[in-house]
Design an enzyme around this catalytic site. Structure first.
Site, PDB file in Angstrom:
ATOM      1  N   CYS A 102       4.637   5.121   4.952  1.00  9.83           N
ATOM      2  CA  CYS A 102       3.223   4.789   4.776  1.00  9.83           C
ATOM      3  C   CYS A 102       2.267   5.917   5.118  1.00  9.83           C
ATOM      4  O   CYS A 102       1.057   5.766   4.959  1.00  9.83           O
ATOM      5  CB  CYS A 102       2.891   3.539   5.577  1.00  9.83           C
ATOM      6  SG  CYS A 102       3.814   2.088   5.045  1.00  9.83           S
ATOM      7  N   HIS A 150      -5.990   3.015  10.075  1.00 10.04           N
ATOM      8  CA  HIS A 150      -4.835   2.500   9.332  1.00 10.04           C
ATOM      9  C   HIS A 150      -4.987   0.996   9.169  1.00 10.04           C
ATOM     10  O   HIS A 150      -4.812   0.466   8.072  1.00 10.04           O
ATOM     11  CB  HIS A 150      -3.540   2.839  10.074  1.00 10.04           C
ATOM     12  CG  HIS A 150      -2.305   2.420   9.346  1.00 10.04           C
ATOM     13  ND1 HIS A 150      -1.875   3.032   8.188  1.00 10.04           N
ATOM     14  CD2 HIS A 150      -1.406   1.436   9.608  1.00 10.04           C
ATOM     15  CE1 HIS A 150      -0.764   2.438   7.764  1.00 10.04           C
ATOM     16  NE2 HIS A 150      -0.461   1.474   8.610  1.00 10.04           N
ATOM     17  N   GLU A 164      -3.121   1.278  17.526  1.00 10.53           N
ATOM     18  CA  GLU A 164      -4.148   2.166  17.001  1.00 10.53           C
ATOM     19  C   GLU A 164      -5.393   2.174  17.891  1.00 10.53           C
ATOM     20  O   GLU A 164      -5.997   3.222  18.133  1.00 10.53           O
ATOM     21  CB  GLU A 164      -4.508   1.714  15.579  1.00 10.53           C
ATOM     22  CG  GLU A 164      -5.289   2.715  14.789  1.00 10.53           C
ATOM     23  CD  GLU A 164      -5.385   2.326  13.330  1.00 10.53           C
ATOM     24  OE1 GLU A 164      -5.807   3.183  12.529  1.00 10.53           O
ATOM     25  OE2 GLU A 164      -5.039   1.176  12.962  1.00 10.53           O
ATOM     26  N   LYS A 214      -8.012  -1.700   4.161  1.00  9.06           N
ATOM     27  CA  LYS A 214      -6.900  -2.573   3.779  1.00  9.06           C
ATOM     28  C   LYS A 214      -7.321  -4.034   3.778  1.00  9.06           C
ATOM     29  O   LYS A 214      -6.668  -4.870   3.154  1.00  9.06           O
ATOM     30  CB  LYS A 214      -5.714  -2.366   4.719  1.00  9.06           C
ATOM     31  CG  LYS A 214      -5.000  -1.023   4.565  1.00  9.06           C
ATOM     32  CD  LYS A 214      -3.772  -0.954   5.463  1.00  9.06           C
ATOM     33  CE  LYS A 214      -3.071   0.393   5.360  1.00  9.06           C
ATOM     34  NZ  LYS A 214      -3.826   1.480   6.008  1.00  9.06           N
ATOM     35  N   HIS A 253      -2.343  -3.131   1.394  1.00 10.51           N
ATOM     36  CA  HIS A 253      -1.580  -1.972   1.884  1.00 10.51           C
ATOM     37  C   HIS A 253      -0.602  -1.523   0.799  1.00 10.51           C
ATOM     38  O   HIS A 253       0.424  -2.150   0.574  1.00 10.51           O
ATOM     39  CB  HIS A 253      -0.824  -2.372   3.148  1.00 10.51           C
ATOM     40  CG  HIS A 253      -0.144  -1.248   3.857  1.00 10.51           C
ATOM     41  ND1 HIS A 253      -0.066   0.038   3.351  1.00 10.51           N
ATOM     42  CD2 HIS A 253       0.514  -1.203   5.058  1.00 10.51           C
ATOM     43  CE1 HIS A 253       0.588   0.806   4.186  1.00 10.51           C
ATOM     44  NE2 HIS A 253       0.954   0.079   5.230  1.00 10.51           N
ATOM     45  N   PHE A 288       6.422   3.312   9.053  1.00 10.27           N
ATOM     46  CA  PHE A 288       7.752   2.990   9.551  1.00 10.27           C
ATOM     47  C   PHE A 288       8.542   4.283   9.792  1.00 10.27           C
ATOM     48  O   PHE A 288       8.445   5.236   9.022  1.00 10.27           O
ATOM     49  CB  PHE A 288       8.501   2.119   8.556  1.00 10.27           C
ATOM     50  CG  PHE A 288       8.078   0.668   8.564  1.00 10.27           C
ATOM     51  CD1 PHE A 288       7.166   0.201   9.489  1.00 10.27           C
ATOM     52  CD2 PHE A 288       8.606  -0.222   7.650  1.00 10.27           C
ATOM     53  CE1 PHE A 288       6.773  -1.133   9.506  1.00 10.27           C
ATOM     54  CE2 PHE A 288       8.225  -1.564   7.656  1.00 10.27           C
ATOM     55  CZ  PHE A 288       7.316  -2.023   8.578  1.00 10.27           C
TER      56      PHE A 288
END
Length: 422
Positions: free
Chosen positions: A169, A309, A320, A341, A346, A405
């Site tokens: 990502c 994010h 975050e 998002k 996403h 990830f």
């Protein structure tokens, strides 16, 4: 001495619209583009919502041969590359082709074509032994992610460094970061860069269902993506792409180009911890932010907006938030932060580039896009997450970050040209 790098063109395809104008209209209005999945039968899925794009390759100017040859992700990349090239005003034919580079990010590449071809070859999974006589002549292209970079390179006749970055990502941030380095070190003068992903397939959806990363809020698809909200329960899978023209600052100034921003700092780090897990202290993301700010020669207090994010998972949102506090100090409580998002979902490897596009447009319009669907903030996410409504603001610099990830954490600083020059 390292050369300065600026963005002079952009093209974007995201849920809710086609092109940069419709994309920005959606974000600035705080509208959402998530909906129930229509691209396949998702009735057996835990999560049945997505950020889909109404994309017509013929209307987008792709030829029948291109449509047959290219996976949907490659089609997105080529269409966005064309748009970015036109937006930049560059005459690519006047540039030495070996001085033009390409850097494209993608997490799952040709996932749609690979799955559809397997369904044909296996007779919808009923046959264990497949008949190769039914194999598509373009199967090799679908198997090799590098073909996306090649397709973009062919679009502008690039014969310089061409690569595909695939690290989950953060691919859309890291591909642009790599492109920036190519210009800084003198390996290229112009780089077409960005990312694309079209992960809306049964297999990809099932993978995220299995780890319960995506939201099961199927009865309210429009408001299913809820970053930083107490009621959030997973992200909304999406598709999309964004591409940019990067060039050396002096060259852009000499030709009188419109400059969206200078990429003044970039860094990426890894937590070496867990494939999907995140440490609660946000140390690795904070370190990426610190290095990106150092490269920009900026104090944390000079950050005017943080494009988060903000995936909408409790683990990520809290990680975050901790990273912002750790890297920005007390300024973390004063700077506006938001997640797009919440509106477009996403799109895995593509979202980092789509968020760069949002950041560039925020700098252009001097408006912070909101975090949609944020009605009840999580007490552990206690920063200014700009709920529901866009906000006018004096923006000179934007920090955009990504988390992926595998433990990838990336950060990039974008500055208005006059601020960067100062």
């Amino acid at each position: 001495m390292s050369r300065r790098v600026v963005v002079t063109g952009l093209g974007v395809r995201a849920p809710g619209g086609s092109g940069a104008k419709q994309f920005w209209d959606l974000l600035s209005s705080g509208r959402t583009a998530t909906r129930s999945i229509t691209s396949f039968d998702a009735s057996s899925c835990r999560s049945q919502v997505a950020g889909e794009i109404d994309f017509d390759p013929v209307a987008e100017g792709l030829s029948p041969r291109q449509i047959r040859r290219m996976d949907r992700a490659a089609q997105f990349a080529v269409v966005c590359a064309r748009e970015a090239a036109a937006d930049s005003g560059l005459s690519f034919e006047d540039i030495r082709p070996e001085r033009i580079g390409v850097s494209v990010g993608s997490a799952v590449a040709a996932a749609m074509s690979l799955e559809s071809e397997y369904r044909v070859l296996s007779d919808q999974g009923r046959e264990w032994e497949i008949d190769p006589s039914y194999l598509s002549p373009h199967m090799f292209d679908h198997m090799v992610p590098s073909i996306i970079g090649a397709e973009v390179a062919w679009t502008v006749g690039a014969e310089g460094p061409v690569t595909v970055v695939s690290d989950g990502c953060t691919s859309g941030l890291d591909s642009v970061g790599y492109a920036c380095r190519l210009i800084q070190e003198g390996s290229a003068d112009v780089v077409l860069t960005g990312a694309t992903d079209t992960p809306l397939t049964p297999i990809v959806a099932a993978c995220f269902d299995a780890i319960k990363a995506t939201t099961p809020r199927n009865d309210d698809a429009e408001h299913a993506s809820r970053p930083f909200d107490l009621s959030r329960n997973g992200f909304v899978l999406a598709e999309g792409a964004a591409m940019f023209v990067l060039e050396e600052y002096g060259s852009a100034v000499r030709r009188g180009a419109w400059i969206y921003a200078e990429i003044s700092g970039y860094a990426t780090r890894l937590n070496a911890y867990h494939m999907t897990g995140l440490k609660t202290d946000g140390r690795e993301m904070a370190e990426a932010i610190r290095v990106a700010l150092d490269e920009s020669r900026m104090d944390p207090t000079a950050v005017d907006y943080v494009n988060a994010h903000g995936s909408g998972t409790k683990q990520n949102d809290r990680h975050e938030t901790a990273a912002f506090k750790r890297s920005l100090g007390e300024h973390a409580y004063a700077v506006p932060v938001s997640s797009i998002k919440s509106m477009v979902g996403h799109s895995l490897g593509a979202i980092g580039s789509i968020e760069i596009a949002a950041s560039l447009l925020a700098l252009t319009h001097q408006v912070v896009p909101p975090t949609a669907n944020l009605h009840t903030p999580d007490p552990e996410c206690d920063l200014d997450y700009v709920p529901l409504t866009a906000r006018e603001a004096k923006l000179r610099s934007v920090l955009t970050v990504g988390s992926g990830f595998g433990g990838f954490q990336s950060a990039m600083v974008l500055r208005r040209p006059e601020e960067a020059a100062a």
